[in-house]
Design a protein around this motif. Structure first.
Motif, PDB file in Angstrom:
ATOM      1  N   ARG A  21       0.827  -1.211   0.000  1.00 46.21           N
ATOM      2  CA  ARG A  21       0.000   0.000   0.000  1.00 46.21           C
ATOM      3  C   ARG A  21       0.856   1.254   0.000  1.00 46.21           C
ATOM      4  NH1 ARG A  21      -3.129  -2.336   4.693  1.00 46.21           N
ATOM      5  NH2 ARG A  21      -4.438  -3.863   3.691  1.00 46.21           N
ATOM      6  N   LEU A  22       1.909   1.237   0.811  1.00 48.36           N
ATOM      7  CA  LEU A  22       2.791   2.395   0.866  1.00 48.36           C
ATOM      8  C   LEU A  22       3.585   2.557  -0.426  1.00 48.36           C
ATOM      9  CD1 LEU A  22       4.065   2.130   4.533  1.00 48.36           C
ATOM     10  CD2 LEU A  22       2.448   3.762   3.584  1.00 48.36           C
ATOM     11  N   ARG A  23       3.943   1.447  -1.047  1.00 50.99           N
ATOM     12  CA  ARG A  23       4.670   1.532  -2.327  1.00 50.99           C
ATOM     13  C   ARG A  23       3.779   2.110  -3.422  1.00 50.99           C
ATOM     14  NH1 ARG A  23       9.520  -1.572  -1.941  1.00 50.99           N
ATOM     15  NH2 ARG A  23       9.419  -2.923  -0.142  1.00 50.99           N
ATOM     16  N   ILE A  24       2.527   1.689  -3.449  1.00 51.42           N
ATOM     17  CA  ILE A  24       1.590   2.240  -4.435  1.00 51.42           C
ATOM     18  C   ILE A  24       1.345   3.721  -4.143  1.00 51.42           C
ATOM     19  CG2 ILE A  24      -0.812   2.152  -5.225  1.00 51.42           C
ATOM     20  CD1 ILE A  24      -0.665  -0.889  -4.957  1.00 51.42           C
ATOM     21  N   GLY A  25       1.238   4.079  -2.876  1.00 50.79           N
ATOM     22  CA  GLY A  25       1.073   5.489  -2.514  1.00 50.79           C
ATOM     23  C   GLY A  25       2.263   6.329  -2.934  1.00 50.79           C
ATOM     24  N   ALA A  26       3.474   5.798  -2.763  1.00 54.29           N
ATOM     25  CA  ALA A  26       4.666   6.526  -3.180  1.00 54.29           C
ATOM     26  C   ALA A  26       4.690   6.692  -4.701  1.00 54.29           C
ATOM     27  CB  ALA A  26       5.921   5.805  -2.702  1.00 54.29           C
ATOM     28  N   ALA A  27       4.260   5.665  -5.419  1.00 54.09           N
ATOM     29  CA  ALA A  27       4.207   5.770  -6.879  1.00 54.09           C
ATOM     30  C   ALA A  27       3.165   6.803  -7.319  1.00 54.09           C
ATOM     31  CB  ALA A  27       3.891   4.405  -7.494  1.00 54.09           C
ATOM     32  N   LEU A  28       2.011   6.830  -6.647  1.00 54.59           N
ATOM     33  CA  LEU A  28       0.995   7.828  -6.980  1.00 54.59           C
ATOM     34  C   LEU A  28       1.469   9.244  -6.653  1.00 54.59           C
ATOM     35  CD1 LEU A  28      -2.324   6.106  -5.890  1.00 54.59           C
ATOM     36  CD2 LEU A  28      -1.521   6.553  -8.193  1.00 54.59           C
ATOM     37  N   GLY A  29       2.215   9.393  -5.564  1.00 55.02           N
ATOM     38  CA  GLY A  29       2.783  10.688  -5.231  1.00 55.02           C
ATOM     39  C   GLY A  29       3.777  11.156  -6.284  1.00 55.02           C
ATOM     40  N   ALA A  30       4.592  10.226  -6.784  1.00 51.08           N
ATOM     41  CA  ALA A  30       5.537  10.578  -7.842  1.00 51.08           C
ATOM     42  C   ALA A  30       4.799  10.949  -9.132  1.00 51.08           C
ATOM     43  CB  ALA A  30       6.494   9.414  -8.096  1.00 51.08           C
ATOM     44  N   LEU A  31       3.703  10.250  -9.425  1.00 55.15           N
ATOM     45  CA  LEU A  31       2.919  10.602 -10.611  1.00 55.15           C
ATOM     46  C   LEU A  31       2.267  11.976 -10.471  1.00 55.15           C
ATOM     47  CD1 LEU A  31       1.173   7.266 -11.618  1.00 55.15           C
ATOM     48  CD2 LEU A  31       2.843   8.558 -12.934  1.00 55.15           C
ATOM     49  N   LEU A  32       1.771  12.292  -9.279  1.00 52.76           N
ATOM     50  CA  LEU A  32       1.202  13.619  -9.042  1.00 52.76           C
ATOM     51  C   LEU A  32       2.258  14.708  -9.232  1.00 52.76           C
ATOM     52  CD1 LEU A  32      -1.140  13.409  -5.936  1.00 52.76           C
ATOM     53  CD2 LEU A  32      -1.727  14.186  -8.204  1.00 52.76           C
ATOM     54  N   THR A  34       4.934  14.522 -11.102  1.00 53.74           N
ATOM     55  CA  THR A  34       5.248  14.600 -12.524  1.00 53.74           C
ATOM     56  C   THR A  34       4.172  15.375 -13.275  1.00 53.74           C
ATOM     57  OG1 THR A  34       6.374  12.476 -12.361  1.00 53.74           O
ATOM     58  CG2 THR A  34       5.773  13.216 -14.564  1.00 53.74           C
ATOM     59  N   PHE A  35       2.915  15.100 -12.958  1.00 56.75           N
ATOM     60  CA  PHE A  35       1.819  15.820 -13.597  1.00 56.75           C
ATOM     61  C   PHE A  35       1.852  17.300 -13.236  1.00 56.75           C
ATOM     62  CE2 PHE A  35      -2.811  16.835 -14.000  1.00 56.75           C
ATOM     63  CZ  PHE A  35      -2.872  16.678 -15.380  1.00 56.75           C
ATOM     64  N   GLY A  36       2.228  17.594 -12.001  1.00 49.92           N
ATOM     65  CA  GLY A  36       2.372  18.990 -11.581  1.00 49.92           C
ATOM     66  C   GLY A  36       3.472  19.705 -12.340  1.00 49.92           C
ATOM     67  N   ILE A  37       4.582  19.019 -12.570  1.00 48.83           N
ATOM     68  CA  ILE A  37       5.673  19.616 -13.361  1.00 48.83           C
ATOM     69  C   ILE A  37       5.203  19.907 -14.774  1.00 48.83           C
ATOM     70  CG2 ILE A  37       7.915  19.110 -14.422  1.00 48.83           C
ATOM     71  CD1 ILE A  37       8.666  17.669 -11.856  1.00 48.83           C
ATOM     72  N   LEU A  38       4.486  18.977 -15.363  1.00 50.64           N
ATOM     73  CA  LEU A  38       4.005  19.183 -16.732  1.00 50.64           C
ATOM     74  C   LEU A  38       3.014  20.341 -16.821  1.00 50.64           C
ATOM     75  CD1 LEU A  38       3.576  15.491 -17.939  1.00 50.64           C
ATOM     76  CD2 LEU A  38       5.350  17.123 -18.584  1.00 50.64           C
ATOM     77  N   LEU A  39       2.100  20.440 -15.856  1.00 48.64           N
ATOM     78  CA  LEU A  39       1.155  21.561 -15.857  1.00 48.64           C
ATOM     79  C   LEU A  39       1.855  22.893 -15.634  1.00 48.64           C
ATOM     80  CD1 LEU A  39      -2.100  20.474 -14.003  1.00 48.64           C
ATOM     81  CD2 LEU A  39      -1.846  21.225 -16.344  1.00 48.64           C
ATOM     82  N   ALA A  40       2.838  22.906 -14.744  1.00 52.55           N
ATOM     83  CA  ALA A  40       3.581  24.141 -14.500  1.00 52.55           C
ATOM     84  C   ALA A  40       4.360  24.550 -15.757  1.00 52.55           C
ATOM     85  CB  ALA A  40       4.524  23.963 -13.314  1.00 52.55           C
ATOM     86  N   MET A  41       4.924  23.596 -16.444  1.00 57.13           N
ATOM     87  CA  MET A  41       5.650  23.912 -17.683  1.00 57.13           C
ATOM     88  C   MET A  41       4.710  24.435 -18.755  1.00 57.13           C
ATOM     89  SD  MET A  41       8.440  20.794 -17.788  1.00 57.13           S
ATOM     90  CE  MET A  41       8.573  20.860 -19.536  1.00 57.13           C
ATOM     91  N   ALA A  42       3.490  23.875 -18.827  1.00 53.89           N
ATOM     92  CA  ALA A  42       2.505  24.368 -19.790  1.00 53.89           C
ATOM     93  C   ALA A  42       2.101  25.797 -19.453  1.00 53.89           C
ATOM     94  CB  ALA A  42       1.285  23.449 -19.808  1.00 53.89           C
ATOM     95  N   GLY A  43       1.927  26.090 -18.163  1.00 48.84           N
ATOM     96  CA  GLY A  43       1.578  27.452 -17.758  1.00 48.84           C
ATOM     97  C   GLY A  43       2.695  28.435 -18.045  1.00 48.84           C
ATOM     98  N   ILE A  44       3.939  28.043 -17.809  1.00 48.62           N
ATOM     99  CA  ILE A  44       5.083  28.916 -18.088  1.00 48.62           C
ATOM    100  C   ILE A  44       5.212  29.159 -19.581  1.00 48.62           C
ATOM    101  CG2 ILE A  44       7.606  29.024 -18.023  1.00 48.62           C
ATOM    102  CD1 ILE A  44       7.455  27.647 -15.303  1.00 48.62           C
ATOM    103  N   LEU A  72       2.105  23.959  -9.734  1.00 48.72           N
ATOM    104  CA  LEU A  72       2.978  24.050  -8.562  1.00 48.72           C
ATOM    105  C   LEU A  72       2.326  23.432  -7.332  1.00 48.72           C
ATOM    106  CD1 LEU A  72       4.469  27.621  -8.994  1.00 48.72           C
ATOM    107  CD2 LEU A  72       5.583  25.427  -9.402  1.00 48.72           C
ATOM    108  N   LEU A  73       1.008  23.588  -7.201  1.00 44.22           N
ATOM    109  CA  LEU A  73       0.291  22.971  -6.085  1.00 44.22           C
ATOM    110  C   LEU A  73       0.331  21.446  -6.179  1.00 44.22           C
ATOM    111  CD1 LEU A  73      -1.559  23.515  -3.604  1.00 44.22           C
ATOM    112  CD2 LEU A  73      -3.468  23.250  -5.166  1.00 44.22           C
ATOM    113  N   LEU A  74       0.128  20.913  -7.383  1.00 41.07           N
ATOM    114  CA  LEU A  74       0.198  19.460  -7.562  1.00 41.07           C
ATOM    115  C   LEU A  74       1.614  18.942  -7.317  1.00 41.07           C
ATOM    116  CD1 LEU A  74      -2.063  18.567 -10.612  1.00 41.07           C
ATOM    117  CD2 LEU A  74      -2.307  17.834  -8.255  1.00 41.07           C
ATOM    118  N   LEU A  75       2.606  19.709  -7.741  1.00 38.67           N
ATOM    119  CA  LEU A  75       3.989  19.316  -7.498  1.00 38.67           C
ATOM    120  C   LEU A  75       4.271  19.246  -6.002  1.00 38.67           C
ATOM    121  CD1 LEU A  75       6.910  18.816  -8.484  1.00 38.67           C
ATOM    122  CD2 LEU A  75       7.201  21.287  -8.513  1.00 38.67           C
ATOM    123  N   TRP A  76       3.855  20.268  -5.268  1.00 37.36           N
ATOM    124  CA  TRP A  76       4.074  20.283  -3.822  1.00 37.36           C
ATOM    125  C   TRP A  76       3.339  19.129  -3.140  1.00 37.36           C
ATOM    126  CZ3 TRP A  76       0.556  21.089   0.163  1.00 37.36           C
ATOM    127  CH2 TRP A  76       1.116  21.197   1.421  1.00 37.36           C
TER     128      TRP A  76
END
Length: 106
Positions: A21-32, A34-44, A72-76
């Motif tokens: 469960r914790l491993r899946i949670g860590a993977a979901l956190g990493a995906l969030l 990554t998605f935050g970085i992509l959205l921030a790059m699109a906004g920039i 940036l919020l999703l990244l944080w």
């Protein structure tokens, strides 16, 4: 004391908890994150005047700023969730001894 043949010391030790469960949670956190970085790059990119990345979603500077803040919020949030899961994965599950029971050091 004589040990019998059917004695198994592994039965006396507590079972290690499964961490999937914790491993899946860590993977979901990493995906969030990554998605935050992509959205921030699109906004920039949209604020810099480049071609719109998400079509008509970010035509104005206000929408581009919202994308940047959301990214940036999703990244944080993703990094915070990933770190909390990793911290819980690395916690020792053993019994802790009280400091007064440990060996005295002079």
């Amino acid at each position: 004391m004589k040990l019998s043949d059917d004695f198994d010391a592994r039965r006396l030790r507590p079972r290690q908890p499964k961490h999937w469960r914790l491993r899946i949670g860590a993977a979901l956190g990493a995906l969030l994150a990554t998605f935050g970085i992509l959205l921030a790059m699109a906004g920039i990119a949209s604020l810099a005047g480049r071609a719109p990345v998400l079509g008509t979603l970010n035509d104005s500077t206000g929408e581009a700023g919202v994308l940047l803040l959301l990214g940036l919020l999703l990244l944080w949030a993703g990094i915070a969730f990933w770190r909390s899961c990793r911290r819980r994965l690395r916690q020792p599950r053993d019994l802790a001894l009280s400091p007064h029971l440990l060996k005295k050091r002079d």
